[in-house]
Design a protein around this motif. Structure first.
Motif, PDB file in Angstrom:
ATOM      1  N   ASP A 111      31.065  66.724  -6.663  1.00 18.29           N
ATOM      2  CA  ASP A 111      32.497  66.766  -6.982  1.00 18.29           C
ATOM      3  C   ASP A 111      33.255  65.587  -6.367  1.00 18.29           C
ATOM      4  O   ASP A 111      33.465  64.582  -7.032  1.00 18.29           O
ATOM      5  CB  ASP A 111      33.108  68.100  -6.536  1.00 18.29           C
ATOM      6  CG  ASP A 111      34.492  68.315  -7.134  1.00 18.29           C
ATOM      7  OD1 ASP A 111      34.668  68.016  -8.329  1.00 18.29           O
ATOM      8  OD2 ASP A 111      35.399  68.759  -6.409  1.00 18.29           O
ATOM      9  N   ALA A 112      33.669  65.690  -5.111  1.00 18.31           N
ATOM     10  CA  ALA A 112      34.392  64.583  -4.482  1.00 18.31           C
ATOM     11  C   ALA A 112      33.514  63.343  -4.373  1.00 18.31           C
ATOM     12  O   ALA A 112      33.997  62.208  -4.431  1.00 18.31           O
ATOM     13  CB  ALA A 112      34.896  65.011  -3.103  1.00 18.31           C
ATOM     14  N   TYR A 125      37.082  74.457   0.318  1.00 18.43           N
ATOM     15  CA  TYR A 125      36.618  73.701   1.487  1.00 18.43           C
ATOM     16  C   TYR A 125      37.785  72.973   2.158  1.00 18.43           C
ATOM     17  O   TYR A 125      37.939  73.011   3.385  1.00 18.43           O
ATOM     18  CB  TYR A 125      35.543  72.696   1.061  1.00 18.43           C
ATOM     19  CG  TYR A 125      35.022  71.836   2.185  1.00 18.43           C
ATOM     20  CD1 TYR A 125      33.989  72.291   3.005  1.00 18.43           C
ATOM     21  CD2 TYR A 125      35.552  70.573   2.425  1.00 18.43           C
ATOM     22  CE1 TYR A 125      33.506  71.504   4.045  1.00 18.43           C
ATOM     23  CE2 TYR A 125      35.074  69.783   3.455  1.00 18.43           C
ATOM     24  CZ  TYR A 125      34.052  70.244   4.262  1.00 18.43           C
ATOM     25  OH  TYR A 125      33.582  69.458   5.291  1.00 18.43           O
ATOM     26  N   ARG A 134      30.864  69.927  -2.806  1.00 16.17           N
ATOM     27  CA  ARG A 134      31.876  68.878  -2.648  1.00 16.17           C
ATOM     28  C   ARG A 134      31.241  67.489  -2.537  1.00 16.17           C
ATOM     29  O   ARG A 134      31.680  66.530  -3.180  1.00 16.17           O
ATOM     30  CB  ARG A 134      32.714  69.156  -1.405  1.00 16.17           C
ATOM     31  CG  ARG A 134      33.743  68.063  -1.066  1.00 16.17           C
ATOM     32  CD  ARG A 134      34.398  68.360   0.270  1.00 16.17           C
ATOM     33  NE  ARG A 134      35.380  67.361   0.618  1.00 16.17           N
ATOM     34  CZ  ARG A 134      35.104  66.254   1.274  1.00 16.17           C
ATOM     35  NH1 ARG A 134      33.855  65.973   1.630  1.00 16.17           N
ATOM     36  NH2 ARG A 134      36.076  65.401   1.573  1.00 16.17           N
ATOM     37  N   THR A 193      35.492  72.843  -3.908  1.00 11.98           N
ATOM     38  CA  THR A 193      36.068  71.763  -3.104  1.00 11.98           C
ATOM     39  C   THR A 193      37.446  72.143  -2.586  1.00 11.98           C
ATOM     40  O   THR A 193      37.781  71.872  -1.426  1.00 11.98           O
ATOM     41  CB  THR A 193      36.156  70.466  -3.926  1.00 11.98           C
ATOM     42  OG1 THR A 193      34.835  70.053  -4.287  1.00 11.98           O
ATOM     43  CG2 THR A 193      36.818  69.349  -3.141  1.00 11.98           C
TER      44      THR A 193
END
Length: 239
Positions: A180-181, A125, A176, A122
């Motif tokens: 994750d996010a 990115y 991501r 992430t």
């Protein structure tokens, strides 16, 4: 949920364990030095911000005939802010990648390792997007204010960064947005992605990204001198 270790993952873990103390020492030394650099960069950023604010306050009081010169000074500080901010983005990305490298090399817990890998994906990115945007602003600045400045190296490194992001975006974005996010609504999708996060892939990704970051730092650093010249030109104008 178990991480599916590949033979390369197991081999890399063994090599990391064998060189654990050396890796820790080298990373700690590098991080300390880079943190000191970041502190100096922050001073440069804050210096520009404070002078922009001074210019704004002066513009509220100054007579119209003198506004042009003061606005020129303000724009010069804004250009310098863009330079220092870009250098800051480069330094922050470098520090982040070294911290993730340290976490991955020192971690023995599989769950923590997976968390660090997905966080690193992430971070790459997000930071790569910031770097592409901020370096684009610097190219525009140089083309406008210093058209004779040789930006060939700078543009070449930025091109490498753009190609890296283009090639890796699908993988980075999937990690991501799915685990994750954000979290995928399908738990099985989350598990499948998590179980297939491999240490060897993450380390190689970080190494490739850090190589570009280092090259970008080398290309961006000389632009500080252009910022100084920009200020000198602005302050040489008379009200």
């Amino acid at each position: 949920m178990k991480n599916k270790k590949s033979p390369l993952d197991i081999f890399l873990q063994k090599r990391i364990a064998e060189n654990k103390e050396i890796l820790k020492h080298n990373l700690d030394s590098s991080l300390q030095e880079e943190q000191s650099c970041l502190e100096e960069i922050v001073k440069g950023i804050n210096h520009c911000k404070s002078n922009i604010e001074i210019c704004n306050k002066a513009l509220d009081k100054i007579s119209i005939p003198n506004m042009t010169v003061l606005k020129s000074k303000k724009e010069a500080f804004k250009d310098n802010l863009a330079i220092w901010n870009t250098i800051g983005h480069v330094q922050m990305a470098s520090i982040e990648m070294k911290r993730y490298t340290k976490a991955l090399t020192l971690d023995s817990d599989n769950w923590e390792r997976q968390n660090n890998i997905k966080s690193a994906y992430t971070a790459i990115y997000e930071t790569s997007k910031n770097l592409i945007d901020s370096t684009g602003k610097l190219i525009a600045f140089l083309n406008e204010k210093f058209p004779k400045y040789d930006i060939s190296l700078f543009k070449e490194v930025r091109k490498k960064l753009a190609k890296f992001r283009e090639d890796k975006t699908e993988t980075l974005k999937r990690v991501r947005n799915k685990i994750d996010a954000h979290r995928d609504k399908d738990v099985c999708v989350q598990i499948e992605i998590s179980e297939n996060l491999h240490l060897v892939d993450a380390v190689q990704l970080i190494i490739d990204y850090m190589t570009i970051i280092n090259e970008l730092g080398t290309a961006v650093s000389p632009i500080k001198q252009m910022g100084i010249e920009r200020l000198q030109n602005a302050f040489s104008e008379r009200m």
